[in-house]
Design a protein around this motif. Sequence first.
Motif, PDB file in Angstrom:
ATOM      1  N   ASP A   1      79.572  56.622  85.469  1.00  0.00           N
ATOM      2  CA  ASP A   1      81.079  57.533  85.452  1.00  0.00           C
ATOM      3  C   ASP A   1      81.797  56.317  85.138  1.00  0.00           C
ATOM      4  OD1 ASP A   1      79.953  56.869  87.812  1.00  0.00           O
ATOM      5  OD2 ASP A   1      80.867  59.228  88.731  1.00  0.00           O
ATOM      6  N   GLU A   2      80.775  55.047  84.870  1.00  0.00           N
ATOM      7  CA  GLU A   2      82.298  53.761  85.856  1.00  0.00           C
ATOM      8  C   GLU A   2      81.728  52.972  84.291  1.00  0.00           C
ATOM      9  OE1 GLU A   2      82.086  51.654  88.854  1.00  0.00           O
ATOM     10  OE2 GLU A   2      81.713  53.528  90.447  1.00  0.00           O
ATOM     11  N   VAL A   3      82.930  51.548  83.855  1.00  0.00           N
ATOM     12  CA  VAL A   3      82.978  50.968  82.823  1.00  0.00           C
ATOM     13  C   VAL A   3      81.637  50.270  82.930  1.00  0.00           C
ATOM     14  CG1 VAL A   3      84.021  49.336  82.016  1.00  0.00           C
ATOM     15  CG2 VAL A   3      85.890  50.651  82.549  1.00  0.00           C
ATOM     16  N   THR A   4      81.410  49.460  84.360  1.00  0.00           N
ATOM     17  CA  THR A   4      80.666  48.168  84.464  1.00  0.00           C
ATOM     18  C   THR A   4      79.387  49.181  84.428  1.00  0.00           C
ATOM     19  OG1 THR A   4      80.528  49.259  86.763  1.00  0.00           O
ATOM     20  CG2 THR A   4      80.987  47.266  86.362  1.00  0.00           C
ATOM     21  N   GLU A   5      78.521  50.661  84.025  1.00  0.00           N
ATOM     22  CA  GLU A   5      77.539  51.281  84.316  1.00  0.00           C
ATOM     23  C   GLU A   5      77.666  52.334  82.291  1.00  0.00           C
ATOM     24  OE1 GLU A   5      77.339  53.200  88.823  1.00  0.00           O
ATOM     25  OE2 GLU A   5      78.243  54.584  86.983  1.00  0.00           O
ATOM     26  N   LEU A   6      78.574  52.432  81.497  1.00  0.00           N
ATOM     27  CA  LEU A   6      78.613  53.187  80.783  1.00  0.00           C
ATOM     28  C   LEU A   6      79.634  51.832  79.316  1.00  0.00           C
ATOM     29  CD1 LEU A   6      77.284  55.553  79.506  1.00  0.00           C
ATOM     30  CD2 LEU A   6      80.123  56.486  79.363  1.00  0.00           C
ATOM     31  N   CYS A   7      79.636  51.080  79.663  1.00  0.00           N
ATOM     32  CA  CYS A   7      80.483  49.693  78.755  1.00  0.00           C
ATOM     33  C   CYS A   7      79.619  48.690  78.483  1.00  0.00           C
ATOM     34  CB  CYS A   7      81.960  49.928  79.307  1.00  0.00           C
ATOM     35  SG  CYS A   7      82.838  51.354  78.916  1.00  0.00           S
ATOM     36  N   LEU A   8      80.188  48.069  77.171  1.00  0.00           N
ATOM     37  CA  LEU A   8      79.487  46.585  77.108  1.00  0.00           C
ATOM     38  C   LEU A   8      79.832  45.965  78.654  1.00  0.00           C
ATOM     39  CD1 LEU A   8      79.418  46.910  73.710  1.00  0.00           C
ATOM     40  CD2 LEU A   8      77.605  46.658  74.895  1.00  0.00           C
TER      41      LEU A   8
END
Length: 388
Positions: A133-140
């Motif tokens: 549920d965070e950018v660093t976890e779900l996004c490139l």
Amino acid sequence: FSVAESGGFCVKDGQAPCVEAGQECFGGDASDNCVNKCSDSSGCAVLGNSLCDGKFTCVDRVKGWSGDACEFYTSAGTPRCTDSGTCFVQGEVSNTLCDDAGATTSTFACPSAECTVAMGTKCQAGDDKNDNDEVTELCLADGQTGTCDSGDVCIGGACTAEIALGGTCTADAQCEGGMAGRKCVDSRCCDVTDCGPCSTCTAAGGACESTCTDGTGCAPPGAGCDAPAIDCTQLVKGWNGNKCETYNDGGGARCTDAGVCMVQGDLTVTICNAASSGVTSTDCPSVECIDTTKCGIGAATSENDAISKVCLADGQKGMCSTGLCQGGACTTTDNGGACLADAECTSGHCVDDHCCNVSDCGPCATCGTGTCVSDCGVVNGCPYSALI
């Protein structure tokens, strides 16, 4: 059999309440009152009691992808009975169970769908929501291109246009060619990875430029020149009257106008005048006795830190108007001492190469002990020719 009530349970006459909550959920006729009444493999809602409360929760369970967003459950869901007549427990939780239990959901998505990680690597059913549920976890990661348009890279999960050299930036990946080594230096896209402590990356083409334009050097704008720091205490400043002056402190870190840290070999008196806070000195007692061949500007302190190193040697005339240099001071000689001129003697009389109490001992005496002494030791006198 007849049905009796005990604490919310259906019971057979003369027996204890049914053991399993699932057997009580739907009631039953008097003949098989305690037989499980749920036949749905996905479970049944618990009715009439609270024995299944708290047995499982759907909170923070990932449901899976919903388009480009990761969907996860945000509520526990209502308690459920299994078709085996027991309460569902946490190890049996599934998306079907959570959906049937009425658990609410929410989603998290990257700012740009083009920057979403491969769907088979994250947000899998049953995963922990807190890992998805965070950018660093779900996004490139920043700098990757994903499926962004040409010239764009993923920054903070969003497709972002690359920044040209010299442009303002906050991260390496924003800069053109950032993945190949260009960096965000001093908040600008630069063609090097580090400008060092004495230079900064400029807007003009993203090149390093010295922060110092002073030929005597400048104090660094930040840390980095401290080891090794320049040491002015090793440098002679020069003569100041009878004082051979040297710098009394290290001078501190300095940058050159070329944009690099000063090193010991760069030192000059001009630099140390700007960098040092003061001086110390080795003094000749008389300025007339300084050795002008010593204490040269920029010379090594170790060669000019004692009277014997910077003052004229004993017996030299120097610039003394009277006397000779002794211990760096103009000193006159008492009667009886050797001399070459009247000015060297306390009495003012140099007679027969000795300081004397009179200006002349005449032809028959000499001044060897500070007073005139006859050269003739014969009572009847001596030939004059023998006296000269």
